[in-house]
Design a protein around this motif. Structure first.
Motif, short mmCIF file in Angstrom:
data_model
loop_
_atom_site.label_atom_id
_atom_site.label_comp_id
_atom_site.label_asym_id
_atom_site.label_seq_id
_atom_site.Cartn_x
_atom_site.Cartn_y
_atom_site.Cartn_z
N SER A 31 -20.67 -29.57 29.24
CA SER A 31 -21.94 -29.64 29.94
C SER A 31 -22.15 -31.04 30.49
O SER A 31 -21.65 -32.01 29.93
N THR A 67 -24.15 -18.50 37.44
CA THR A 67 -25.60 -18.29 37.50
C THR A 67 -26.22 -19.58 38.02
O THR A 67 -25.72 -20.68 37.77
N ASP A 69 -30.03 -21.24 38.03
CA ASP A 69 -31.39 -21.12 37.50
C ASP A 69 -31.66 -19.74 36.89
O ASP A 69 -32.70 -19.13 37.12
N GLY A 70 -30.68 -19.22 36.16
CA GLY A 70 -30.85 -17.97 35.44
C GLY A 70 -30.59 -16.71 36.25
O GLY A 70 -30.62 -15.61 35.72
N ARG A 71 -30.34 -16.85 37.54
CA ARG A 71 -30.05 -15.68 38.38
C ARG A 71 -28.59 -15.69 38.77
O ARG A 71 -27.94 -16.73 38.78
N GLN A 72 -28.09 -14.52 39.14
CA GLN A 72 -26.68 -14.42 39.55
C GLN A 72 -26.42 -15.37 40.71
O GLN A 72 -27.20 -15.47 41.64
N ARG A 99 -17.39 -18.60 32.57
CA ARG A 99 -18.80 -18.55 32.96
C ARG A 99 -19.31 -19.95 33.25
O ARG A 99 -19.00 -20.89 32.53
N ALA A 101 -23.00 -21.90 34.29
CA ALA A 101 -24.45 -21.85 34.50
C ALA A 101 -24.89 -23.16 35.16
O ALA A 101 -24.56 -24.24 34.66
N THR A 103 -28.19 -25.41 36.86
CA THR A 103 -29.65 -25.55 36.94
C THR A 103 -29.99 -26.80 37.74
O THR A 103 -29.25 -27.79 37.73
#
Length: 105
Positions: A31, A67, A69-72, A99, A101, A103
């Protein structure tokens, strides 16, 4: 077939299922903040938040799930200065991601 034979024959399958689930659940993680993106090589260069000099490479492919901000999301959503959390498997010090993510901070 008696009860004892049934139980003894079922134990190896149960243990194999538990071992498989534990292996599948364990993924490596990186991260930080996106530094740069190379869409042609399918790589993302990131730096750690606590140590800006620590730069790591995240590799992805067509099967990597994104993803934003939490969306696909999709690989094209990756831009410098986004926060990133990547899960996958280390190949040396680089991470092959399954995966990712992203943001906005």
């Amino acid at each position: 077939m008696n009860r004892r034979t049934l139980i003894l024959s079922a134990i190896p399958f149960g243990l194999a299922g538990v071992a498989f689930a534990q292996k599948a659940a364990k993924q490596d993680r990186l991260s930080g903040i996106v530094k740069s993106v190379d869409a042609n090589k399918m790589t993302i260069e990131m730096r750690a938040r606590k140590n800006a000099n620590a730069v790591r490479l995240i590799m992805y492919d067509a099967n990597t799930q994104f993803t934003l901000d939490g969306r696909q999301g999709k690989a094209g959503d990756v831009t410098p200065d986004l926060r990133i959390v990547a899960l996958g498997k280390f190949q040396g010090v680089n991470l092959k991601a399954t995966r990712i993510a992203l943001t906005v901070h």
